[in-house]
Design an enzyme around this catalytic site. Structure first.
Site, mmCIF file in Angstrom:
data_model
loop_
_atom_site.group_PDB
_atom_site.id
_atom_site.type_symbol
_atom_site.label_atom_id
_atom_site.label_comp_id
_atom_site.label_asym_id
_atom_site.label_seq_id
_atom_site.Cartn_x
_atom_site.Cartn_y
_atom_site.Cartn_z
ATOM 1 N N LYS A 191 0.839 -1.207 0.000
ATOM 2 C CA LYS A 191 0.000 0.000 0.000
ATOM 3 C C LYS A 191 0.875 1.259 0.000
ATOM 4 O O LYS A 191 2.088 1.180 0.264
ATOM 5 C CB LYS A 191 -0.925 -0.048 1.220
ATOM 6 C CG LYS A 191 -1.905 -1.230 1.197
ATOM 7 C CD LYS A 191 -2.820 -1.193 2.427
ATOM 8 C CE LYS A 191 -3.784 -2.376 2.419
ATOM 9 N NZ LYS A 191 -4.738 -2.306 3.563
ATOM 10 N N TYR A 212 -12.371 -2.633 -3.361
ATOM 11 C CA TYR A 212 -12.893 -2.603 -1.988
ATOM 12 C C TYR A 212 -14.422 -2.599 -1.950
ATOM 13 O O TYR A 212 -15.008 -2.139 -0.955
ATOM 14 C CB TYR A 212 -12.339 -1.401 -1.225
ATOM 15 C CG TYR A 212 -10.911 -1.600 -0.733
ATOM 16 C CD1 TYR A 212 -10.549 -2.720 0.023
ATOM 17 C CD2 TYR A 212 -9.921 -0.653 -0.995
ATOM 18 C CE1 TYR A 212 -9.253 -2.893 0.487
ATOM 19 C CE2 TYR A 212 -8.612 -0.825 -0.528
ATOM 20 C CZ TYR A 212 -8.292 -1.944 0.215
ATOM 21 O OH TYR A 212 -7.003 -2.117 0.691
ATOM 22 N N PHE A 272 -14.991 3.213 7.628
ATOM 23 C CA PHE A 272 -13.602 3.436 7.225
ATOM 24 C C PHE A 272 -13.407 3.451 5.708
ATOM 25 O O PHE A 272 -12.297 3.634 5.226
ATOM 26 C CB PHE A 272 -12.673 2.398 7.873
ATOM 27 C CG PHE A 272 -12.929 0.956 7.481
ATOM 28 C CD1 PHE A 272 -12.419 0.429 6.301
ATOM 29 C CD2 PHE A 272 -13.681 0.117 8.305
ATOM 30 C CE1 PHE A 272 -12.642 -0.897 5.939
ATOM 31 C CE2 PHE A 272 -13.907 -1.215 7.953
ATOM 32 C CZ PHE A 272 -13.387 -1.721 6.767
ATOM 33 N N ARG A 290 3.105 -6.978 9.044
ATOM 34 C CA ARG A 290 2.443 -5.902 9.802
ATOM 35 C C ARG A 290 2.961 -5.833 11.237
ATOM 36 O O ARG A 290 3.051 -4.749 11.823
ATOM 37 C CB ARG A 290 0.935 -6.111 9.772
ATOM 38 C CG ARG A 290 0.304 -5.846 8.390
ATOM 39 C CD ARG A 290 -1.058 -6.477 8.270
ATOM 40 N NE ARG A 290 -1.801 -6.063 7.080
ATOM 41 C CZ ARG A 290 -2.934 -6.654 6.689
ATOM 42 N NH1 ARG A 290 -3.444 -7.675 7.387
ATOM 43 N NH2 ARG A 290 -3.567 -6.234 5.606
ATOM 44 N N ASN A 312 -1.697 -0.314 7.111
ATOM 45 C CA ASN A 312 -1.150 -1.613 7.547
ATOM 46 C C ASN A 312 -0.302 -2.276 6.464
ATOM 47 O O ASN A 312 -0.155 -3.485 6.431
ATOM 48 C CB ASN A 312 -2.277 -2.515 8.052
ATOM 49 C CG ASN A 312 -3.325 -2.773 6.983
ATOM 50 O OD1 ASN A 312 -3.159 -2.351 5.839
ATOM 51 N ND2 ASN A 312 -4.373 -3.471 7.343
ATOM 52 N N HIS A 343 -1.831 -5.607 1.340
ATOM 53 C CA HIS A 343 -3.099 -6.309 1.104
ATOM 54 C C HIS A 343 -2.754 -7.687 0.564
ATOM 55 O O HIS A 343 -1.794 -7.834 -0.200
ATOM 56 C CB HIS A 343 -3.930 -5.555 0.052
ATOM 57 C CG HIS A 343 -5.055 -6.388 -0.507
ATOM 58 N ND1 HIS A 343 -6.278 -6.466 0.108
ATOM 59 C CD2 HIS A 343 -5.108 -7.208 -1.593
ATOM 60 C CE1 HIS A 343 -7.052 -7.306 -0.585
ATOM 61 N NE2 HIS A 343 -6.368 -7.767 -1.623
ATOM 62 N N GLU A 364 -9.409 -9.910 -8.049
ATOM 63 C CA GLU A 364 -8.475 -8.807 -7.805
ATOM 64 C C GLU A 364 -7.324 -8.805 -8.824
ATOM 65 O O GLU A 364 -6.884 -7.733 -9.261
ATOM 66 C CB GLU A 364 -7.923 -8.916 -6.376
ATOM 67 C CG GLU A 364 -9.018 -8.685 -5.326
ATOM 68 C CD GLU A 364 -8.576 -9.013 -3.911
ATOM 69 O OE1 GLU A 364 -7.418 -9.452 -3.711
ATOM 70 O OE2 GLU A 364 -9.402 -8.822 -2.988
HETATM 71 P P1 IDP Z 1 -7.458 -7.205 5.476
HETATM 72 O O1 IDP Z 1 -6.666 -6.193 4.696
HETATM 73 O O2 IDP Z 1 -6.642 -7.779 6.597
HETATM 74 O O3 IDP Z 1 -8.103 -8.255 4.594
HETATM 75 P P2 IDP Z 1 -10.103 -5.986 5.711
HETATM 76 O O4 IDP Z 1 -11.028 -6.212 6.855
HETATM 77 O O5 IDP Z 1 -10.443 -6.635 4.398
HETATM 78 O O6 IDP Z 1 -8.640 -6.400 6.197
HETATM 79 O O7 IDP Z 1 -10.018 -4.416 5.526
HETATM 80 C C1 IDP Z 1 -9.444 -3.864 4.360
HETATM 81 C C2 IDP Z 1 -8.547 -2.720 4.760
HETATM 82 O O8 IDP Z 1 -9.337 -1.662 5.298
HETATM 83 C C3 IDP Z 1 -7.564 -3.042 5.896
HETATM 84 O O9 IDP Z 1 -6.402 -3.691 5.442
HETATM 85 C C4 IDP Z 1 -7.260 -1.670 6.457
HETATM 86 O O10 IDP Z 1 -6.351 -0.948 5.616
HETATM 87 C C5 IDP Z 1 -8.637 -1.002 6.331
HETATM 88 N N1 IDP Z 1 -9.437 -1.149 7.556
HETATM 89 C C6 IDP Z 1 -10.066 -2.244 7.996
HETATM 90 N N2 IDP Z 1 -10.723 -2.017 9.152
HETATM 91 C C7 IDP Z 1 -10.499 -0.723 9.431
HETATM 92 C C8 IDP Z 1 -10.917 0.136 10.505
HETATM 93 O O11 IDP Z 1 -11.629 -0.256 11.426
HETATM 94 N N3 IDP Z 1 -10.470 1.432 10.454
HETATM 95 C C9 IDP Z 1 -9.678 1.903 9.453
HETATM 96 N N4 IDP Z 1 -9.281 1.128 8.428
HETATM 97 C C10 IDP Z 1 -9.674 -0.165 8.410
HETATM 98 MG MG MG Z 2 -9.584 -8.025 3.143
#
Ligand code: IDP
Ligand code: MG
Length: 158
Positions: free
Chosen positions: A29, A69, A77, A122, A136, A139, A150
């Site tokens: 990212k 997304y 978020f 991470r 984080n 992805h 994707e």
């Molecule tokens: P993942 O990347 O571990 O699969 P997902 O739940 O699919 O996690 O969420 C996609 C992305 O959205 C996350 O990697 C993170 O960058 C962001 N994200 C997820 N939950 C939150 C939140 O509660 N606050 C802010 N950003 C979030």
């Molecule tokens: Mg995800």
């Protein structure tokens, strides 16, 4: 009476039967690219034994991110996440190998970098910069269906 042939598996297992090779989409990212961690993420994928099938630095567009997304649309978020993903280039990667979809998720660690285990991308390299879990670093596709979808979005020519 049941014919014995009906009770046999259609394709009996053989000693050289192997798991199918799968592909996953990995993104470094914009926070990871800005911090100069693209090479470190690629290093960990290769050190684990997976193969790189495509690597390209790309500036995401709102359309691409809306598709990527889509499952998160409407969540609180979502808009800040899209803005963050537009804030600079992303390194898009297709990694290949048996089990690479769960395998890369395991390398990446938990979504929340504060909670992600040491030893993971991470956990070792990420932290809360005041935005909790948004930045984080990486992805990784979470299923074969997500991976196919994707990869099609980020690498339409693959
Ligand atoms: P993942 O990347 O571990 O699969 P997902 O739940 O699919 O996690 O969420 C996609 C992305 O959205 C996350 O990697 C993170 O960058 C962001 N994200 C997820 N939950 C939150 C939140 O509660 N606050 C802010 N950003 C979030
Ligand atoms: Mg995800």
């Amino acid at each position: 009476m049941t014919d014995v042939a009906d009770t046999l598996p259609a394709e009996p297992a053989t000693l050289d039967q192997t798991d199918a090779v799968e592909r996953t989409l990995v993104l470094v990212k914009p926070d990871g690219v800005r911090r100069g961690l693209s090479g470190e993420v690629l290093r960990r994928i290769e050190a684990k034994g997976y193969t790189l099938a495509a690597v390209e630095l790309k500036q995401a567009t709102p359309e691409l991110l809306a598709a990527h997304y889509a499952e998160h649309e409407g969540k609180p978020f979502y808009a800040p996440l899209v803005d963050f993903m537009l804030s600079g280039p992303t390194l898009a990667v297709v990694a290949v190998g048996q089990g690479v979809i769960p395998g890369f998720r395991s390398l990446a660690g938990a979504t929340n970098p504060t909670e992600a285990a040491p030893g993971t991308i991470r956990g070792d390299l990420g932290r809360d910069w005041g935005l909790k879990v948004q930045q984080n670093l990486v992805h990784g596709s979470d299923s074969p269906e997500s991976a196919a979808r994707e990869i099609g979005l980020w690498f339409p020519n693959l």
